[in-house]
Structures are given as structure tokens and as C-alpha cells.
Design an enzyme around this catalytic site. Structure first.
Site, mmCIF file in Angstrom:
data_model
loop_
_atom_site.group_PDB
_atom_site.id
_atom_site.type_symbol
_atom_site.label_atom_id
_atom_site.label_comp_id
_atom_site.label_asym_id
_atom_site.label_seq_id
_atom_site.Cartn_x
_atom_site.Cartn_y
_atom_site.Cartn_z
ATOM 1 N N CYS A 1 43.709 17.661 -9.751
ATOM 2 C CA CYS A 1 43.206 18.904 -9.326
ATOM 3 C C CYS A 1 43.370 20.011 -9.877
ATOM 4 O O CYS A 1 44.454 20.685 -9.896
ATOM 5 C CB CYS A 1 43.663 18.955 -7.569
ATOM 6 S SG CYS A 1 43.416 20.441 -7.051
ATOM 7 N N CYS B 1 44.882 22.983 -8.061
ATOM 8 C CA CYS B 1 46.415 22.841 -7.808
ATOM 9 C C CYS B 1 47.216 23.160 -9.173
ATOM 10 O O CYS B 1 48.062 23.896 -9.075
ATOM 11 C CB CYS B 1 46.445 21.366 -7.468
ATOM 12 S SG CYS B 1 45.736 20.663 -6.170
#
Length: 108
Positions: A31, A34
Site C-alpha cells: 500500500c 501506508c
């Protein structure tokens, strides 16, 4: 304090039994958002040592924790106080936004 990697094995001790508020950072290694916010989460952990516990949860490796906290989107941050889940914030844009969220949740 460093960011703690949360697993089902340490969930009870680190989060549910914590006397301090806990910030859970749900995400995954693939991600991009993230990875982008991870340094801000780490800075919040370091700057609030002794007042706040900060944990990261890999949603791919810990599906039970992800389901327990009803996570649908990553990155998603959740505050837990006295074992109780608070409101969450999805994809915070900055350290300042994370700190504002923590203040709104009564964690700072």
C-alpha cells in the site's frame, strides 16, 4: 517508544489491557499510502512516548485483528482506550492531521 508490530499473540497485552491510549495503524506492505504515512506515525510514537502506545497492523498477516476492528480501507487509524474502539480516520494526509485526530479522540 518504537512502533509495535501487533499480532494476535500480543493483542491482549499491548492493546486491550493497556492503561494508555493505543493508536492502531492498519496497512500493508503493498500500500503506497501506508508507506507514505508510516514516517508520520513513527514520529507520533516517538514524540508521545509514555502517553500513547502506537502499533502497526499488517492486514494481510493479521486478518483476525483487521476483522475485529472492522477495517475496510487502508491506511486506517483507530484509537483504542480502555479496550474500547473509538472512531477511525482513513488515509490521513500528514502528521498534523494524525495529531488532530488523536486530540479529537482524547488520546493526546
Amino acid at each position: 517508544m518504537a512502533v509495535i508490530t501487533l499480532t494476535k499473540e500480543n493483542l491482549q497485552e499491548v492493546v486491550l489491557d493497556s492503561k494508555l491510549p493505543v493508536l492502531l495503524d492498519f496497512g500493508g506492505p503493498n500500500c503506497g499510502y501506508c508507506r507514505r504515512i508510516a514516517p508520520a506515525v513513527a514520529a507520533v510514537a516517538e514524540e508521545n512516548e509514555g502517553r500513547l502506545v502506537v502499533c502497526t497492523v499488517n492486514v494481510d498477516e493479521e486478518p483476525e485483528i483487521t476483522e475485529r476492528f472492522d477495517i475496510m480501507t487502508i491506511p486506517e487509524l483507530v484509537v483504542v482506550k480502555n479496550g474500547e474502539r473509538g472512531e477511525s480516520v482513513v488515509n490521513p494526509g500528514s502528521k498534523a492531521e494524525i495529531e488532530a485526530y488523536l486530540r479529537e479522540q482524547g488520546a493526546l
